[in-house]
Design a protein around this motif. Structure first.
Motif, PDB file in Angstrom:
ATOM      1  N   ARG A  59      37.452  67.261   6.797  1.00  0.00           N
ATOM      2  CA  ARG A  59      36.825  67.938   7.632  1.00  0.00           C
ATOM      3  C   ARG A  59      36.707  67.535   9.190  1.00  0.00           C
ATOM      4  O   ARG A  59      37.088  66.143   9.283  1.00  0.00           O
ATOM      5  N   LYS A  60      36.472  68.089  10.139  1.00  0.00           N
ATOM      6  CA  LYS A  60      36.575  67.806  11.618  1.00  0.00           C
ATOM      7  C   LYS A  60      35.638  66.516  11.623  1.00  0.00           C
ATOM      8  O   LYS A  60      35.891  65.510  12.455  1.00  0.00           O
ATOM      9  N   GLU A  61      34.363  66.459  11.021  1.00  0.00           N
ATOM     10  CA  GLU A  61      33.533  65.369  11.229  1.00  0.00           C
ATOM     11  C   GLU A  61      34.214  64.224  10.624  1.00  0.00           C
ATOM     12  O   GLU A  61      34.121  63.141  11.003  1.00  0.00           O
ATOM     13  N   LYS A  64      36.805  62.915  12.827  1.00  0.00           N
ATOM     14  CA  LYS A  64      36.316  62.140  14.171  1.00  0.00           C
ATOM     15  C   LYS A  64      35.876  60.830  13.975  1.00  0.00           C
ATOM     16  O   LYS A  64      36.111  59.977  14.604  1.00  0.00           O
ATOM     17  N   ALA A  65      35.148  60.623  12.669  1.00  0.00           N
ATOM     18  CA  ALA A  65      34.873  59.159  12.329  1.00  0.00           C
ATOM     19  C   ALA A  65      35.901  58.448  12.167  1.00  0.00           C
ATOM     20  O   ALA A  65      35.817  57.216  12.588  1.00  0.00           O
ATOM     21  N   VAL A  85      30.489  59.312   7.991  1.00  0.00           N
ATOM     22  CA  VAL A  85      30.287  60.137   9.148  1.00  0.00           C
ATOM     23  C   VAL A  85      28.670  60.061   9.549  1.00  0.00           C
ATOM     24  O   VAL A  85      27.917  60.322   8.582  1.00  0.00           O
ATOM     25  N   ASN A  86      28.364  59.763  10.744  1.00  0.00           N
ATOM     26  CA  ASN A  86      27.207  59.552  11.179  1.00  0.00           C
ATOM     27  C   ASN A  86      26.012  58.963  10.400  1.00  0.00           C
ATOM     28  O   ASN A  86      25.074  59.181   9.898  1.00  0.00           O
TER      29      ASN A  86
END
Length: 189
Positions: A59-61, A64-65, A85-86
């Motif tokens: 996934r894009k998230e 990014k992570a 992720v977050n």
């Protein structure tokens, strides 16, 4: 506890039953918790190597992570782990349409694009190993999110060590596992 070679194994591994019930938990072990999946030193270069192959699955998230934190990170305990992720799910998690968490690393492996299934800690779960200077501890990690897996395991009469056979062989070898089966047979008499 009992010993096989340089491993000390909890009796719970052979006494408790467990079969993942993904319909019930939706892969919560990849989402819950405060840390990523534990990684061995040997797995770090593998993650770097397979990242480009696995990236299209992510996934894009997750991308990014990983691109911000790296393919692996050092956790609060000083051990290597997958990035989050977050501060939530593992960066390598993807979600099916029904909301079930899946591992992008394993999806790429299943599609024949890599020869590495996923971190051995994930493959072994609910078994957790801890390396010490003289031995490796092999323990059952009880987590409430897996209560349905314990129930299903009991219904199907599948002990933990049989449920994670492939992963235990991957980690310790076929001879070690055969000895574990012999110990289990004696212990359960």
């Amino acid at each position: 506890m009992f010993q096989i070679g340089k491993t000390l194994i909890s009796e719970e591994i052979i006494e408790k039953d467990f079969v993942c019930n993904l319909n019930a938990c939706k892969g919560a072990c990849c989402v819950e918790g405060e840390s990523g999946a534990p990684l061995t030193d040997q797995e770090l270069p593998i993650l770097e190597k397979v990242y480009k192959t696995v990236k299209p699955y992510l996934r894009k998230e997750g991308i990014k992570a990983i691109e911000e934190q790296g393919t692996y990170v050092k956790g609060w305990d000083g051990e290597w782990e997958t990035p989050l992720v977050n501060h939530e799910e593992c960066a390598y998690v993807v979600f099916a349409k029904d909301g079930m968490a899946k591992c992008a690393l394993e999806e790429a492996y299943n599609d024949g694009l890599t020869d590495w299934k996923k971190p051995v800690s994930c493959h072994l779960y609910p078994v957790r190993t801890r390396e010490y200077s003289a031995f490796t501890a092999v323990n059952y990690h009880k987590w409430a999110i897996c209560d349905d897996a314990c129930t299903l395991g009991a219904e199907l009469k599948v002990p933990i060590y049989k449920f994670v056979k492939e992963a235990l062989v991957r980690k310790f070898g076929a001879d070690w596992y055969q000895e574990l089966e012999e110990v289990a047979a004696q212990h359960l008499k």
